[in-house]
Every structure is written in structure tokens, then in C-alpha cells.
Design an enzyme around this catalytic site. Structure first.
Site, mmCIF file in Angstrom:
data_model
loop_
_atom_site.group_PDB
_atom_site.id
_atom_site.type_symbol
_atom_site.label_atom_id
_atom_site.label_comp_id
_atom_site.label_asym_id
_atom_site.label_seq_id
_atom_site.Cartn_x
_atom_site.Cartn_y
_atom_site.Cartn_z
ATOM 1 N N THR A 76 18.229 -38.661 70.956
ATOM 2 C CA THR A 76 18.444 -37.435 70.900
ATOM 3 C C THR A 76 18.149 -36.498 72.613
ATOM 4 O O THR A 76 18.772 -36.106 73.063
ATOM 5 C CB THR A 76 17.963 -36.290 69.417
ATOM 6 N N ASN A 155 27.809 -43.145 63.741
ATOM 7 C CA ASN A 155 26.945 -43.479 63.124
ATOM 8 C C ASN A 155 27.776 -43.248 61.175
ATOM 9 O O ASN A 155 26.490 -43.871 60.270
ATOM 10 C CB ASN A 155 25.411 -42.366 62.917
ATOM 11 N N GLN A 183 24.044 -46.875 67.960
ATOM 12 C CA GLN A 183 24.178 -46.873 66.964
ATOM 13 C C GLN A 183 24.377 -48.536 67.144
ATOM 14 O O GLN A 183 25.323 -49.651 66.412
ATOM 15 C CB GLN A 183 25.600 -46.917 66.037
ATOM 16 N N SER A 203 18.089 -45.715 70.825
ATOM 17 C CA SER A 203 17.021 -45.561 70.035
ATOM 18 C C SER A 203 15.805 -46.512 69.528
ATOM 19 O O SER A 203 16.628 -46.929 69.028
ATOM 20 C CB SER A 203 17.809 -44.339 69.268
ATOM 21 N N THR A 244 2.468 -38.040 78.963
ATOM 22 C CA THR A 244 1.955 -39.455 79.527
ATOM 23 C C THR A 244 2.739 -40.571 78.318
ATOM 24 O O THR A 244 3.143 -40.722 77.372
ATOM 25 C CB THR A 244 0.417 -40.186 78.298
ATOM 26 N N CYS A 330 22.181 -36.994 59.068
ATOM 27 C CA CYS A 330 21.649 -36.413 60.634
ATOM 28 C C CYS A 330 21.924 -34.920 60.491
ATOM 29 O O CYS A 330 21.021 -33.330 60.850
ATOM 30 C CB CYS A 330 21.821 -36.751 62.282
HETATM 31 C C1 LIG Z 1 20.582 -42.012 65.135
HETATM 32 C C2 LIG Z 1 21.536 -41.451 66.450
HETATM 33 C C3 LIG Z 1 20.989 -40.354 67.304
HETATM 34 C C4 LIG Z 1 19.867 -39.586 67.450
HETATM 35 O O1 LIG Z 1 18.495 -40.746 67.361
HETATM 36 P P1 LIG Z 1 17.113 -40.064 67.642
HETATM 37 O O2 LIG Z 1 16.077 -41.206 68.365
HETATM 38 O O3 LIG Z 1 17.138 -40.064 65.831
HETATM 39 O O4 LIG Z 1 17.133 -39.087 68.435
HETATM 40 C C5 LIG Z 1 21.935 -40.233 68.120
HETATM 41 N N1 LIG Z 1 23.461 -40.813 68.020
HETATM 42 C C6 LIG Z 1 23.431 -41.427 67.231
HETATM 43 C C7 LIG Z 1 25.267 -42.369 67.129
HETATM 44 C C8 LIG Z 1 22.232 -41.907 66.370
HETATM 45 O O5 LIG Z 1 23.147 -42.956 64.798
#
Ligand SMILES: *Cc1c(COP(=O)(O)O)cnc(C)c1O
Length: 389
Positions: A76, A155, A183, A203, A244, A330
């Protein structure tokens, strides 16, 4: 997690791999110093761990320089930084941005905020499989288009976008390409040079590192882009996100990337076979069950199914011991039909009666067998109830 729960929600979050936990533990206890405190040994040790993790991340993502890797709190933040930062850095060149309808909210919402600030956003539609059409992208690019954002894999459905093919076309017209690859890691090959992207987001908790760490690749350009930070402070991470640094998180991310690189091919084959088995058992046992997304062109462990004649929420509620999602985790919490499925042209009632099953590293054949039978039984039971006069 309770023994008898079957976890089929890996696209929402994955457990930490024990090997990742092992790698990060020393950085929670022994090597805890602030990596910016380079006047003393412990600080220098933390700094060197952080930079080691950055080098591993650079190498495994296929970047040229470690200065192109920025550690973040997750995808995010990475998406926000890449999109808002780049738009603002290029605001005098043009203010038109292109994306597509099935992007994650962490791409769509920052773009909406730019739109409120005067940028123009074009959102491309998708076909029935959830894929953009390259001709439509080509005709949407204008002289003032500065940025295009396309996800690698969706996703909810697992559908893969033609990112590599889009890259050439976008660069020819002088725009930059950002890719949300949250993903992708561990499931398909993710290499920024092969993909030809200028920015790419990952992520940790989507590939067996902990929640709260991620990275964004920002290709170096000449002259360098001056992206303003979203988080202001002491100037960490090339002054792109102060605070940090999360050394243990960065070490975990790098270790998780190594494991993903080593095991991706065999693991994708295994998970894809389990997914196909699960999908086939459900589809063959039930009338009116359709697969959403591109059967041929999607992630190995994802299936998204719609069941005619039932309420999606009722189904989800009756599957208590199965951890899975209807639509995107989400945006869940409200029972609206998934915008991703609607964009693909799935009818509203079917979109509301859909399940996303996402498999991963710790999914077993026995779990798939039990989950398949539970879903078939529940759909039949619910249909029996609705049909009763
Ligand atoms: C989970 C996801 C996000 C968000 O990731 P976070 O690390 O939870 O903020 C963004 N894009 C896609 C396609 C996701 O599957």
C-alpha cells in the site's frame, strides 16, 4: 489457528515461513541498534544487515542499483509512493495517468486523490477474463500521459496482465510504467529488467515474510526524478520515506525472496495442480458453477468461483472452518459485489455469490480434498433451502 481450520486465503496474507523467522530473529534481539547510528559498532552492524538485505532484494528483483530499492511498510505504501511521488515529480511534464479497472484499492485510491488535485485519470476496462486490451491502452496514451499503472496479477482472480508487452508501448510514448507485483512474487517470475517496468511494488506478507514490510523498486533515471516523500522526517531511504528502518523486516523480506526464487518453479507446479483438482471437483459436482478469470493466464494457486442461486454471504457464513474470501479481503466488511468481477462483466447476483480460494506453500492435498467436499455440500444444502416453497 485452530487445528481443523483449512486456510485458503493466501492471497490475503501468508504465514511467515519458519526459515524467514530464523533469519530475522537476531535482528529483533542482538542486532537491534538503529542502523543510522553509524558512530558505534552495533549501529554499523544493523546498517550492514539492512544494506545486505537491500543488495539481495536488488539482485532478486533484477534491479541495477541498490539505490533503486526502497524499503516500505508494504505494498500500500509502495503504491502510494510510486504513484503520488512520480506524478508530483512529473507534474510540469503532464498530468494524465492511465490505469485499469481491476487494480487494488491501494492503486486506485491514490490515483483518485491525484484526480481531486487536478490530474486526469483514464481507467481502462477489461475483457471477460479480467485482462486489458493492448490496443485500448495504445489509443489511451496521449502526449501528456506521464504514467501508467498495471498490476502483474489480480488478487481476486489471479488474472495476469500483459505487463511486458505494455511496457514497450508505454516507453515508446515517453511515459513511465508502474507495476503492483504484490501477488507475483514466488508465483510467477518477477524481474524488473525482463518486465521492462520503471517501478514495481512488493509486499512481504504476500510471500511468507511478516506483515508490515515491503519494497518498491524505483528505476534510476537521468536526470533523476525528484519524488517528494509521503512521510517526512530524518531523510531515510533516500529521503523517500523517513523513519527508523525496519532492519528485521528487511532481512525477512530478503530471505523470503531467496526462498521464493529457489522454490518458485516446483512450488508453482504443485500448487497449480492442487488448485486444478479443487476447481475441477467443485465445477464437475455442481451445476451453475463458473470460474471467474482467465483459466489459461492466471496465478497458480488462485481460483474464483461463482455459484448461481445462492447468497455469497450465506455461503461464506456456512463455511466456518474454511478461511477464504468472497471478493477482496481488502474491501470486505461490506457485502457489495466485487468491483473486480463487475468490471469483468460478471452479473451482480453471480458476483455476490462468489468465493476466492487461494492456495499456498502449506496447503496439502488432504486439505483440498476436504475443502472441496465442504463447499459442494454447503452449496447443495443452501440451494435446497432456497428452492423449498
Ligand atoms: C495485498 C495487496 C496489496 C497491499 O499490500 P499491503 O502490503 O497489505 O499493503 C496491494 N496490491 C495487491 C495486488 C495486493 O494483493
Amino acid at each position: 489457528m485452530s487445528e481443523d481450520v483449512i486456510y485458503l486465503d493466501y492471497n490475503a496474507s501468508t504465514p511467515c515461513d519458519p526459515r524467514v523467522v530464523q533469519a530475522m530473529l537476531p535482528y529483533l534481539t542482538d542486532v537491534f541498534a538503529n542502523p543510522s547510528s553509524r558512530s558505534h559498532g552495533p549501529g554499523r552492524e544493523a546498517f550492514s544487515a539492512l544494506e545486505g538485505a537491500r543488495e539481495t532484494t536488488r539482485r532478486l528483483l533484477g534491479a541495477r542499483s541498490v539505490t533503486e530499492i526502497v524499503f516500505t511498510s508494504g505494498a500500500t505504501e509502495g503504491n502510494n509512493l510510486a504513484l503520488i511521488g512520480t506524478a508530483r515529480a512529473l507534474e510540469n511534464r503532464g498530468r494524465h495517468i492511465i490505469t485499469q479497472a481491476t487494480e487494488h484499492p491501494s492503486v486506485l485510491q491514490p490515483l483518485m486523490s491525484l484526480q481531486r488535485d487536478g490530474w486526469e485519470i483514464t481507467t481502462l476496462g477489461v475483457d471477460g477474463d479480467g485482462c486489458i486490451q493492448l490496443e485500448k491502452l495504445a489509443s489511451a496514451i496521449r502526449d501528456d500521459t506521464v504514467l501508467v499503472s498495471l498490476m502483474l496479477a489480480n488478487n481476486e482472480t489471479g488474472t495476469l496482465q500483459p505487463v511486458r508487452e505494455a511496457a514497450a508501448m508505454i516507453h515508446e510514448r515517453g511515459a513511465l510504467l508502474h507495476c503492483d507485483a504484490a501477488q507475483g512474487i514466488g508465483k510467477v517470475d518477477v524481474n524488473v529488467a525482463d518486465l521492462g517496468v520503471d517501478m514495481l511494488t512488493v509486499s512481504g506478507h504476500k510471500f511468507y515474510a511478516p506483515n508490515g514490510v515491503g519494497a518498491v523498486y524505483l528505476r534510476r533515471s537521468k536526470p533523476p526524478l525528484r519524488r517528494p516523500p509521503l512521510i517526512h522526517g530524518g531523510g531515510h531511504e533516500g529521503n523517500l520515506r523517513s523513519g527508523t528502518p525496519n532492519v528485521a523486516g528487511a532481512v525477512a523480506l530478503a530471505r523470503a525472496l531467496e526462498i521464493a526464487a529457489e522454490e518458485r518453479e516446483t512450488e508453482s507446479e504443485r500448487v497449480s495442480a492442487l488448485r486444478d483438482e479443487l476447481e475441477a471437483s467443485i465445477v464437475s459436482a455442481l451445476e451453475g458453477c463458473t470460474v471467474n478469470g482467465s483459466p489459461a493466464n492466471r496465478l497458480p494457486g488462485t481460483t474464483n468461483l461463482s455459484f448461481s442461486g445462492i447468497e455469497g454471504n450465506a455461503l461464506l457464513a456456512s463455511l466456518q472452518n474454511l478461511a477464504l474470501s468472497s471478493g477482496s479481503a481488502c474491501t470486505s466488511g461490506h457485502s457489495d459485489a466485487s468491483p473486480v468481477l463487475l468490471a469483468m462483466g460478471v452479473a451482480k447476483n453471480l458476483a455476490r455469490a462468489s468465493l476466492r480460494l487461494s492456495l499456498g506453500r502449506f496447503t496439502t492435498a488432504s486439505e483440498i480434498d476436504r475443502a472441496g467436499r465442504r463447499i459442494i455440500d454447503e452449496v447443495q444444502r443452501l440451494r435446497g433451502i432456497t428452492r423449498r416453497p
